[in-house]
Design a protein around this motif. Structure first.
Motif, short mmCIF file in Angstrom:
data_model
loop_
_atom_site.label_atom_id
_atom_site.label_comp_id
_atom_site.label_asym_id
_atom_site.label_seq_id
_atom_site.Cartn_x
_atom_site.Cartn_y
_atom_site.Cartn_z
N ALA A 1 1.89 2.09 -3.52
CA ALA A 1 0.75 2.65 -4.26
C ALA A 1 0.51 4.10 -3.84
O ALA A 1 0.28 4.97 -4.68
CB ALA A 1 -0.50 1.81 -4.01
N ASP A 2 0.58 4.35 -2.52
CA ASP A 2 0.42 5.72 -2.01
C ASP A 2 1.53 6.63 -2.53
O ASP A 2 1.32 7.80 -2.82
CB ASP A 2 0.40 5.72 -0.49
N SER B 1 2.10 -1.99 -7.49
CA SER B 1 1.30 -1.84 -6.27
C SER B 1 0.02 -1.07 -6.52
O SER B 1 -1.07 -1.45 -6.06
CB SER B 1 2.13 -1.15 -5.18
N TYR B 2 0.10 0.02 -7.28
CA TYR B 2 -1.08 0.81 -7.59
C TYR B 2 -2.08 -0.03 -8.39
O TYR B 2 -3.28 0.00 -8.13
CB TYR B 2 -0.69 2.06 -8.38
N THR B 3 -1.58 -0.81 -9.34
CA THR B 3 -2.44 -1.67 -10.14
C THR B 3 -3.09 -2.74 -9.28
O THR B 3 -4.29 -3.03 -9.43
CB THR B 3 -1.64 -2.32 -11.30
N GLN C 1 0.84 -1.20 0.00
CA GLN C 1 0.00 0.00 0.00
C GLN C 1 0.88 1.25 0.00
O GLN C 1 0.54 2.25 -0.63
CB GLN C 1 -0.93 0.00 1.22
N GLN D 1 5.99 0.81 -7.64
CA GLN D 1 4.89 1.76 -7.51
C GLN D 1 3.74 1.40 -8.45
O GLN D 1 2.57 1.37 -8.03
CB GLN D 1 5.36 3.18 -7.82
N ILE D 2 4.06 1.14 -9.70
CA ILE D 2 3.01 0.86 -10.70
C ILE D 2 2.33 -0.47 -10.41
O ILE D 2 1.10 -0.58 -10.48
CB ILE D 2 3.59 0.91 -12.13
N LEU E 1 3.07 6.40 -5.40
CA LEU E 1 2.76 6.76 -6.79
C LEU E 1 1.77 7.92 -6.80
O LEU E 1 1.98 8.91 -7.51
CB LEU E 1 2.18 5.57 -7.55
N GLU E 2 0.72 7.82 -6.00
CA GLU E 2 -0.27 8.90 -5.95
C GLU E 2 0.37 10.21 -5.51
O GLU E 2 0.12 11.25 -6.11
CB GLU E 2 -1.41 8.53 -5.00
N VAL F 1 -3.79 -2.56 -6.06
CA VAL F 1 -4.81 -1.91 -5.23
C VAL F 1 -6.05 -1.62 -6.08
O VAL F 1 -7.19 -1.84 -5.64
CB VAL F 1 -4.24 -0.61 -4.60
N PHE F 2 -5.85 -1.17 -7.31
CA PHE F 2 -6.97 -0.91 -8.22
C PHE F 2 -7.75 -2.18 -8.51
O PHE F 2 -8.98 -2.19 -8.46
CB PHE F 2 -6.46 -0.27 -9.52
#
Length: 190
Positions: A44-45, A75-77, A41, A72-73, A47-48, A79-80
């Motif tokens: 992902a955070d 993890s963000y993916t 997480q 980052q990418i 990246l944001e 989470v999405f």
């Protein structure tokens, strides 16, 4: 009761096709699979936060460069995908190699679970949007036909030029580069 034999036949047919797909000789790959990318997480955070900081910096009118990494990418993916289970996708791994974005994930539809592989090249359009061109789309060991690649590319590009595009964000992307483990985006405020 009439439908019971038909449902059993359909279920057995699906199992046979799944078993065949899992054992096709083309499933064996000669390419080296990279190490799994850890998902968190925090990444992902990150990246944001990086993207938000870039938008704030772009308000000054100066060019801004954002460098995102695979962790980052990915993890963000992840989470999405977790927030959107109706997509049927999980366990993403996003690799940035040789000028391409390589995405591996699991597709789950009912009892069927299959690996999905996408490879895409990124570029910029004249109007400042990111454009994607899919070079590989695989479900299990089956390659998608070119017409399907073109259709998926069109949907991805529509999303990239729509809510994520230059007119919606006010940020015109002037350069995109995929390096060894990084995605670099350069843009300016419109």
């Amino acid at each position: 009761m009439k439908n019971k034999p038909l449902r059993i036949l359909m279920g057995l047919t699906a199992l046979v096709f799944a078993a065949l797909a899992c054992n096709l000789p083309s499933r064996q790959s000669s390419t080296h699979t990279p190490q799994p990318i850890p998902v968190s997480q925090e990444a992902a955070d990150s990246l944001e936060a990086t993207v938000i900081a870039a938008f704030e910096q772009a308000q000054s009118g100066e060019p801004v460069t954002v460098v995102l990494d695979e962790t980052q990418i990915t993890s963000y993916t992840a989470v999405f995908f977790a927030a959107n289970p109706d997509l049927g996708l999980s366990a993403p791994q996003v690799f940035l190699r040789d000028g391409q974005v390589l995405v591996n994930a699991q597709y789950i539809q009912g009892p069927i679970k299959s690996p999905v592989e996408l490879a895409l090249s990124l570029s910029t359009s004249a109007d400042g949007n990111i454009q994607a061109s899919l070079t590989t789309v695989k479900l299990g060991s089956i390659n998608a036909p070119d017409s399907m690649k073109e259709s998926i590319s069109a949907v991805v590009n529509q999303a990239l030029s729509g809510s994520f595009g230059a007119s919606a964000t006010g940020l015109r992307i002037t350069d995109v580069a995929v390096g060894s483990g990084t995605l670099t985006l350069t843009g300016v405020r419109q």
